[in-house]
Scaffold this active site. Structure first.
Site, PDB file in Angstrom:
ATOM      1  N   GLU A 151       0.848  -1.196   0.000  1.00 23.92           N
ATOM      2  CA  GLU A 151       0.000   0.000   0.000  1.00 23.92           C
ATOM      3  C   GLU A 151       0.880   1.241   0.000  1.00 23.92           C
ATOM      4  OE1 GLU A 151      -3.752   2.123   2.298  1.00 23.92           O
ATOM      5  OE2 GLU A 151      -2.732   0.437   3.255  1.00 23.92           O
ATOM      6  N   ASP A 184      -4.388   3.870  -3.015  1.00 21.65           N
ATOM      7  CA  ASP A 184      -5.352   4.425  -2.057  1.00 21.65           C
ATOM      8  C   ASP A 184      -5.567   5.883  -2.415  1.00 21.65           C
ATOM      9  OD1 ASP A 184      -6.298   5.877   0.289  1.00 21.65           O
ATOM     10  OD2 ASP A 184      -5.868   4.078   1.469  1.00 21.65           O
ATOM     11  N   HIS A 210      -7.989   1.064  -2.468  1.00 22.08           N
ATOM     12  CA  HIS A 210      -8.762   1.705  -1.406  1.00 22.08           C
ATOM     13  C   HIS A 210      -9.419   2.957  -1.968  1.00 22.08           C
ATOM     14  CE1 HIS A 210      -6.796   0.157   2.593  1.00 22.08           C
ATOM     15  NE2 HIS A 210      -7.793  -0.608   2.178  1.00 22.08           N
ATOM     16  N   GLU A 245     -12.891   2.831   2.341  1.00 24.46           N
ATOM     17  CA  GLU A 245     -12.223   3.051   3.618  1.00 24.46           C
ATOM     18  C   GLU A 245     -12.616   4.417   4.150  1.00 24.46           C
ATOM     19  OE1 GLU A 245      -7.779   2.102   5.196  1.00 24.46           O
ATOM     20  OE2 GLU A 245      -7.917   3.609   3.626  1.00 24.46           O
TER      21      GLU A 245
END
Length: 291
Positions: A151, A184, A210, A245
């Site tokens: 990530e 993300d 994400h 998220e």
């Protein structure tokens, strides 16, 4: 373009802050009732997770599962201290074992460093330690059928991987097909120049996404360019999972809420939040594939 075939996930902290049996039951039931395919558990509270119960709760609700984590200062694989690196490697191995035991398909997050603002740039030796530990972990993961995700997090949470190109270089050095890139949108908003180039750079190595607003509240209530992002995903034919998220002081997790600086109450009703996000993601991806 073809029709979108993505699956959709939601972070467990939309529902509950812990991983006790009661928490996991509620998380699984609410995730399934809201229409999601997958739930993501942060392993910050893994000591309280009953593995057998969690696996059965997920299976009975027809859910897939992903696990995520960052490391601690005294268990940081990017350290130059062999004892600290060893503790980090063990924490990752334990996390991999738990992920596999509950039926997880992906272990992702800041697997490469302690979570939090670093006091200095990453050293050459520290990076060598990251590569060595993750090479070993990827071999273990292959034996369990679990994929590892890198990530990409912002500069205030790590000094190892802040951009997609950082992650690609690290993945190249690890040298395993079992390691994928994890984008993300919250972090991209801080570190990347736009929402298209990183997706195109990651291309077929993108394995997890994400989705979250710049303030981590309701989808569409911030300033992020999701139209461009969804369009880029469609352009590379991304068929993997998009996981929503979001964090609010309405749901607190011991330790992790402080680490993530969850001071604001951005929502009170996790169910409304999650259902809205699922509709937003589905509509966005459908529109991207049909433009």
């Amino acid at each position: 373009m073809s029709v979108a075939t993505n699956s959709f996930g939601v972070h467990a902290l939309v529902w509950r802050g812990g991983t006790t049996p009661d928490d996991v039951t509620a998380i699984a039931e609410q995730t399934a009732a809201a229409g999601y395919d997958l739930v993501e558990f942060s392993l910050h509270d893994s000591v309280n997770m009953d593995v057998d119960h969690a696996r059965k709760a997920l299976q009975s609700n027809g859910l897939r599962v992903t696990c995520s984590r960052g490391l601690a200062l005294d268990a940081d694989v990017s350290s130059e201290d062999p004892a600290v690196v060893s503790r980090g490697a063990q924490l990752l191995a334990d996390s991999l074992e738990l992920t596999a035991a509950i039926g997880g398909e992906l272990l992702t997050g800041a697997l490469y460093s302690a979570f939090g603002k670093a006091p200095a740039p990453l050293s050459r030796k520290g990076r060598e330690n990251v590569v060595s530990v993750l090479q070993d972990l990827s071999k273990e993961a292959e034996q369990t059928g679990v994929t590892l995700g890198l990530e990409i997090c912002n500069r205030y949470e790590t000094n190892v991987v802040n951009t997609t190109r950082d992650a690609l270089r690290l993945a190249d050095d690890i040298g395993s097909d079992n390691v994928v890139i994890h984008l993300d949108t919250y972090h991209m908003n801080i570190e990347e120049s736009d929402f298209v180039t990183p997706v195109l750079d990651a291309a077929d190595r993108l394995g997890y996404v994400h989705i979250g607003e710049n303030h981590r509240g309701y989808m569409g209530s911030g300033h992020l360019d999701f139209t461009s992002f969804f369009g880029a995903l469609a352009r590379i034919g991304y068929s993997g999972t998009l996981t929503f998220e979001s964090f609010s002081s309405a749901v607190l997790a011991s330790g992790l809420s402080n680490d993530l600086a969850i001071w604001r109450n951005l929502w009170d009703d996790g169910d409304d939040l999650a259902r809205h996000a699922l509709g937003y993601m589905r509509q966005g991806m459908h529109a991207a594939y049909t433009r």
